[in-house]
Design a protein around this motif. Structure first.
Motif, PDB file in Angstrom:
ATOM      1  N   SER A 112       0.824  -1.216   0.000  1.00 41.10           N
ATOM      2  CA  SER A 112       0.000   0.000   0.000  1.00 41.10           C
ATOM      3  C   SER A 112       0.853   1.258   0.000  1.00 41.10           C
ATOM      4  CB  SER A 112      -0.932  -0.006   1.221  1.00 41.10           C
ATOM      5  OG  SER A 112      -1.834  -1.087   1.178  1.00 41.10           O
ATOM      6  N   THR A 113       1.909   1.274   0.808  1.00 44.45           N
ATOM      7  CA  THR A 113       2.773   2.455   0.897  1.00 44.45           C
ATOM      8  C   THR A 113       3.499   2.712  -0.417  1.00 44.45           C
ATOM      9  OG1 THR A 113       3.092   2.087   3.275  1.00 44.45           O
ATOM     10  CG2 THR A 113       4.684   3.510   2.159  1.00 44.45           C
ATOM     11  N   SER A 114       4.046   1.666  -1.016  1.00 43.01           N
ATOM     12  CA  SER A 114       4.783   1.811  -2.266  1.00 43.01           C
ATOM     13  C   SER A 114       3.846   2.181  -3.417  1.00 43.01           C
ATOM     14  CB  SER A 114       5.537   0.521  -2.596  1.00 43.01           C
ATOM     15  OG  SER A 114       6.361   0.116  -1.516  1.00 43.01           O
ATOM     16  N   GLY A 158      -3.416   8.597 -33.005  1.00 45.36           N
ATOM     17  CA  GLY A 158      -3.640   7.573 -31.994  1.00 45.36           C
ATOM     18  C   GLY A 158      -5.052   7.030 -32.060  1.00 45.36           C
ATOM     19  N   PHE A 159      -5.383   6.170 -31.090  1.00 46.67           N
ATOM     20  CA  PHE A 159      -6.659   5.460 -31.097  1.00 46.67           C
ATOM     21  C   PHE A 159      -7.251   5.490 -29.695  1.00 46.67           C
ATOM     22  CE2 PHE A 159      -3.722   3.767 -34.174  1.00 46.67           C
ATOM     23  CZ  PHE A 159      -4.452   3.847 -35.354  1.00 46.67           C
ATOM     24  N   ILE A 160      -8.541   5.820 -29.617  1.00 47.31           N
ATOM     25  CA  ILE A 160      -9.215   5.939 -28.326  1.00 47.31           C
ATOM     26  C   ILE A 160     -10.213   4.796 -28.173  1.00 47.31           C
ATOM     27  CG2 ILE A 160     -11.007   7.477 -29.264  1.00 47.31           C
ATOM     28  CD1 ILE A 160     -10.968   8.914 -26.519  1.00 47.31           C
ATOM     29  N   ASP A 161     -10.327   4.296 -26.971  1.00 50.36           N
ATOM     30  CA  ASP A 161     -11.261   3.194 -26.726  1.00 50.36           C
ATOM     31  C   ASP A 161     -11.581   3.137 -25.243  1.00 50.36           C
ATOM     32  OD1 ASP A 161     -12.907   1.101 -27.329  1.00 50.36           O
ATOM     33  OD2 ASP A 161     -11.337  -0.423 -27.301  1.00 50.36           O
ATOM     34  N   GLY A 162     -12.756   2.606 -24.941  1.00 53.97           N
ATOM     35  CA  GLY A 162     -13.141   2.348 -23.564  1.00 53.97           C
ATOM     36  C   GLY A 162     -13.199   0.853 -23.323  1.00 53.97           C
ATOM     37  N   THR A 163     -12.948   0.456 -22.110  1.00 56.28           N
ATOM     38  CA  THR A 163     -12.980  -0.965 -21.784  1.00 56.28           C
ATOM     39  C   THR A 163     -13.654  -1.168 -20.440  1.00 56.28           C
ATOM     40  OG1 THR A 163     -11.627  -2.967 -21.503  1.00 56.28           O
ATOM     41  CG2 THR A 163     -10.721  -0.931 -20.640  1.00 56.28           C
ATOM     42  N   VAL A 164     -14.387  -2.252 -20.313  1.00 53.14           N
ATOM     43  CA  VAL A 164     -15.040  -2.630 -19.058  1.00 53.14           C
ATOM     44  C   VAL A 164     -14.200  -3.710 -18.396  1.00 53.14           C
ATOM     45  CG1 VAL A 164     -17.114  -3.557 -17.978  1.00 53.14           C
ATOM     46  CG2 VAL A 164     -17.313  -2.125 -20.017  1.00 53.14           C
ATOM     47  N   ARG A 165     -13.788  -3.460 -17.165  1.00 54.63           N
ATOM     48  CA  ARG A 165     -13.021  -4.449 -16.427  1.00 54.63           C
ATOM     49  C   ARG A 165     -13.903  -5.057 -15.341  1.00 54.63           C
ATOM     50  NH1 ARG A 165     -10.697  -6.659 -19.290  1.00 54.63           N
ATOM     51  NH2 ARG A 165      -9.902  -7.839 -17.524  1.00 54.63           N
ATOM     52  N   PRO A 166     -14.149  -6.373 -15.394  1.00 54.77           N
ATOM     53  CA  PRO A 166     -15.041  -7.020 -14.432  1.00 54.77           C
ATOM     54  C   PRO A 166     -14.518  -6.911 -12.996  1.00 54.77           C
ATOM     55  CG  PRO A 166     -14.636  -8.443 -16.327  1.00 54.77           C
ATOM     56  CD  PRO A 166     -13.655  -7.311 -16.424  1.00 54.77           C
ATOM     57  N   ILE A 167     -15.455  -6.802 -12.072  1.00 55.79           N
ATOM     58  CA  ILE A 167     -15.132  -6.795 -10.650  1.00 55.79           C
ATOM     59  C   ILE A 167     -16.040  -7.793  -9.937  1.00 55.79           C
ATOM     60  CG2 ILE A 167     -14.377  -4.380 -10.665  1.00 55.79           C
ATOM     61  CD1 ILE A 167     -17.069  -3.646  -9.384  1.00 55.79           C
ATOM     62  N   CYS A 168     -15.700  -8.080  -8.703  1.00 61.35           N
ATOM     63  CA  CYS A 168     -16.554  -8.924  -7.870  1.00 61.35           C
ATOM     64  C   CYS A 168     -17.884  -8.197  -7.637  1.00 61.35           C
ATOM     65  CB  CYS A 168     -15.849  -9.206  -6.542  1.00 61.35           C
ATOM     66  SG  CYS A 168     -16.723 -10.346  -5.467  1.00 61.35           S
ATOM     67  N   ARG A 169     -18.969  -8.911  -7.703  1.00 61.26           N
ATOM     68  CA  ARG A 169     -20.279  -8.278  -7.541  1.00 61.26           C
ATOM     69  C   ARG A 169     -20.374  -7.615  -6.170  1.00 61.26           C
ATOM     70  NH1 ARG A 169     -25.478 -12.040  -7.698  1.00 61.26           N
ATOM     71  NH2 ARG A 169     -24.577 -12.625  -5.684  1.00 61.26           N
ATOM     72  N   PRO A 170     -20.618  -6.313  -6.137  1.00 67.29           N
ATOM     73  CA  PRO A 170     -20.661  -5.624  -4.839  1.00 67.29           C
ATOM     74  C   PRO A 170     -21.943  -5.935  -4.079  1.00 67.29           C
ATOM     75  CG  PRO A 170     -21.197  -4.090  -6.600  1.00 67.29           C
ATOM     76  CD  PRO A 170     -20.815  -5.386  -7.267  1.00 67.29           C
ATOM     77  N   LYS A 296     -12.374 -11.867  -8.965  1.00 65.81           N
ATOM     78  CA  LYS A 296     -12.820 -12.312  -7.650  1.00 65.81           C
ATOM     79  C   LYS A 296     -12.131 -11.568  -6.522  1.00 65.81           C
ATOM     80  CE  LYS A 296     -14.141 -17.001  -9.036  1.00 65.81           C
ATOM     81  NZ  LYS A 296     -13.942 -18.453  -8.826  1.00 65.81           N
ATOM     82  N   ASN A 297     -10.984 -10.961  -6.819  1.00 68.22           N
ATOM     83  CA  ASN A 297     -10.273 -10.219  -5.777  1.00 68.22           C
ATOM     84  C   ASN A 297     -10.356  -8.712  -6.007  1.00 68.22           C
ATOM     85  OD1 ASN A 297      -8.897 -10.251  -3.372  1.00 68.22           O
ATOM     86  ND2 ASN A 297      -6.868 -10.244  -4.320  1.00 68.22           N
ATOM     87  N   HIS A 298     -11.284  -8.276  -6.862  1.00 67.18           N
ATOM     88  CA  HIS A 298     -11.502  -6.854  -7.076  1.00 67.18           C
ATOM     89  C   HIS A 298     -12.802  -6.459  -6.388  1.00 67.18           C
ATOM     90  CE1 HIS A 298      -8.780  -6.635 -10.899  1.00 67.18           C
ATOM     91  NE2 HIS A 298      -8.138  -7.022  -9.810  1.00 67.18           N
ATOM     92  N   LYS A 299     -12.674  -6.054  -5.139  1.00 66.30           N
ATOM     93  CA  LYS A 299     -13.843  -5.769  -4.304  1.00 66.30           C
ATOM     94  C   LYS A 299     -13.970  -4.260  -4.141  1.00 66.30           C
ATOM     95  CE  LYS A 299     -13.015 -10.215  -2.147  1.00 66.30           C
ATOM     96  NZ  LYS A 299     -12.563 -10.951  -0.965  1.00 66.30           N
ATOM     97  N   LEU A 300     -15.059  -3.732  -4.696  1.00 65.39           N
ATOM     98  CA  LEU A 300     -15.208  -2.304  -4.910  1.00 65.39           C
ATOM     99  C   LEU A 300     -15.037  -1.479  -3.649  1.00 65.39           C
ATOM    100  CD1 LEU A 300     -15.852  -0.130  -6.984  1.00 65.39           C
ATOM    101  CD2 LEU A 300     -18.282  -0.493  -6.530  1.00 65.39           C
ATOM    102  N   TYR A 301     -15.620  -1.889  -2.559  1.00 70.48           N
ATOM    103  CA  TYR A 301     -15.588  -1.085  -1.348  1.00 70.48           C
ATOM    104  C   TYR A 301     -14.416  -1.412  -0.424  1.00 70.48           C
ATOM    105  CZ  TYR A 301     -20.324  -0.046  -2.885  1.00 70.48           C
ATOM    106  OH  TYR A 301     -21.410   0.342  -3.628  1.00 70.48           O
ATOM    107  N   LEU A 302     -13.613  -2.365  -0.806  1.00 66.31           N
ATOM    108  CA  LEU A 302     -12.504  -2.782   0.050  1.00 66.31           C
ATOM    109  C   LEU A 302     -11.134  -2.487  -0.545  1.00 66.31           C
ATOM    110  CD1 LEU A 302     -13.840  -6.279   1.224  1.00 66.31           C
ATOM    111  CD2 LEU A 302     -13.976  -4.095   2.438  1.00 66.31           C
ATOM    112  N   GLN A 303     -11.061  -2.257  -1.857  1.00 66.34           N
ATOM    113  CA  GLN A 303      -9.762  -2.083  -2.509  1.00 66.34           C
ATOM    114  C   GLN A 303      -9.785  -0.880  -3.452  1.00 66.34           C
ATOM    115  OE1 GLN A 303      -9.892  -6.080  -4.214  1.00 66.34           O
ATOM    116  NE2 GLN A 303      -8.023  -6.571  -3.113  1.00 66.34           N
ATOM    117  N   PRO A 304      -8.660  -0.194  -3.592  1.00 68.17           N
ATOM    118  CA  PRO A 304      -8.568   0.937  -4.536  1.00 68.17           C
ATOM    119  C   PRO A 304      -8.317   0.428  -5.956  1.00 68.17           C
ATOM    120  CG  PRO A 304      -6.488   0.701  -3.371  1.00 68.17           C
ATOM    121  CD  PRO A 304      -7.420  -0.350  -2.800  1.00 68.17           C
ATOM    122  N   ILE A 305      -9.350  -0.128  -6.579  1.00 65.89           N
ATOM    123  CA  ILE A 305      -9.181  -0.803  -7.866  1.00 65.89           C
ATOM    124  C   ILE A 305      -8.672   0.157  -8.933  1.00 65.89           C
ATOM    125  CG2 ILE A 305     -10.365  -2.145  -9.648  1.00 65.89           C
ATOM    126  CD1 ILE A 305     -12.390  -2.961  -7.490  1.00 65.89           C
TER     127      ILE A 305
END
Length: 344
Positions: A112-114, A158-170, A296-305
């Protein structure tokens, strides 16, 4: 009689617990000695060889020592290695203990510090297009490289695009982050990929249900492009996007509609063949830092994703500066040097 953690906490004071934690940490003798491993092993573990890690530490101005909030102390190089190794693969902190000779509690604080240090000091590089390596002269070089790949646009850099990254269901506000198109709970990011393999702009995260056009407006990247990508003759450099983006002086989407003329279909096909590099950029980011692909380890309210993604994108750019990329090879362009990219 075996004592559990609650029983120990009840009968031991803080100094005793600190001593116990130190004794327990001795169960994990560190095997991390960079001078004793090969460049191949180093690159496998940390994505950079030993020379690259040293260059990265120097260019990022990593301090000699990190002091965590719980008084854990580690060297700057160890902190950098913990961040990279944690993001490189979906390891548990317990899995990293034998490698670094630290308990999972120490590793958590070091990580976390680094991570915070890199994010707070260098995340701005992904927030602005006002960078030396994106000068008007360099934009012209990149536009020419894209044009030489059979692109019908002469001013596209250049090229612009958006992407959806799955997270654990909050547990709460599930609808806000649910993306109906991908049918996943996730967060959205927007990036601009340059033909030299560098992610020039990275915005996010926002709620997964948001439309790409909304990200474009919210990011303010067009204002940035107006400031820095207009020539003295009022000519503009643009980026190419998918059909989700509106047509503006700085954003060019493909022609839309069920019925297209032969010229319009030819334009779309030629631009599609060069736009694929933006997918290569996302692919490299996830290949280098597979932790980002473990929802599965991307938890919205617990981690700074969002912080994980931004730091990983920054490190991926640094990797490209040192070792190149598939995108740069395709267009025949070299990325900026690490010093030039990280120049403040």
């Amino acid at each position: 009689m075996a004592l559990n953690s609650k029983t120990l906490a009840a009968i031991l004071d803080d100094d005793d617990l600190l001593l116990l934690d130190t004794v327990q940490s001795q169960k994990y003798p560190s095997i991390l000695q960079l001078e004793d491993i090969s460049d191949t092993q180093c690159k496998h573990l940390f994505r950079f060889d030993k020379g690259g890690l040293n260059d990265l530490r120097c260019m990022l101005e990593i301090p000699q020592v990190f002091r965590c909030n719980n008084r854990t102390v580690c060297s700057g190089m160890e902190g950098l290695c913990v961040v990279i190794r944690r993001l490189a693969y979906p390891n548990r902190l317990d899995d990293l203990s034998p490698l670094f000779g630290r308990t999972k509690f120490e590793l958590s604080n070091i990580f976390s510090t680094s991570l915070d240090y890199i994010y707070e000091n260098y995340s701005y590089l992904l927030d602005t297009l006002d960078r030396p390596w994106l000068s008007l002269d360099q934009l012209q070089v990149m536009a020419t490289a894209i044009k030489n790949k059979n692109s019908p646009l002469e001013n596209c850099w250049g090229f612009i695009d958006g992407t959806v990254r799955p997270i654990c269901r909050p547990a709460h506000n599930q609808r806000i982050v649910y993306n109906g198109h991908k049918r996943v709970h996730g967060l959205k990011f927007q990036s601009i990929m340059a033909p030299n393999g560098i992610i020039a702009h990275f915005y996010g995260p926002v709620e997964g249900r948001r439309h790409d056009a909304g990200l474009l407006r919210e990011s303010g990247v067009e204002i940035d492009m107006h400031r820095h990508m207009t020539t003295p003759n009022n000519e503009v450099f643009c980026v190419y996007g998918d059909p989700a983006y509106p047509l503006t002086p700085y954003i060019i989407p493909p022609f839309k509609g069920a019925v297209l003329s032969a010229n319009q279909a030819r334009f779309n096909k030629r631009m599609s063949s060069v736009r694929i590099c933006v997918e290569w950029g996302f692919g490299k980011l996830l290949n280098l830092f597979a932790f980002l692909d473990y929802k599965k380890n991307h938890k919205l309210y617990l981690q700074p994703i969002g912080k994980y993604y931004k730091v990983a994108a920054l490190l991926a750019n640094c990797h490209t500066c040192l070792y190149g990329s598939e995108t740069g090879s395709f267009f025949g362009l070299n990325p900026p040097s690490l010093q030039e990219y990280l120049h403040r």
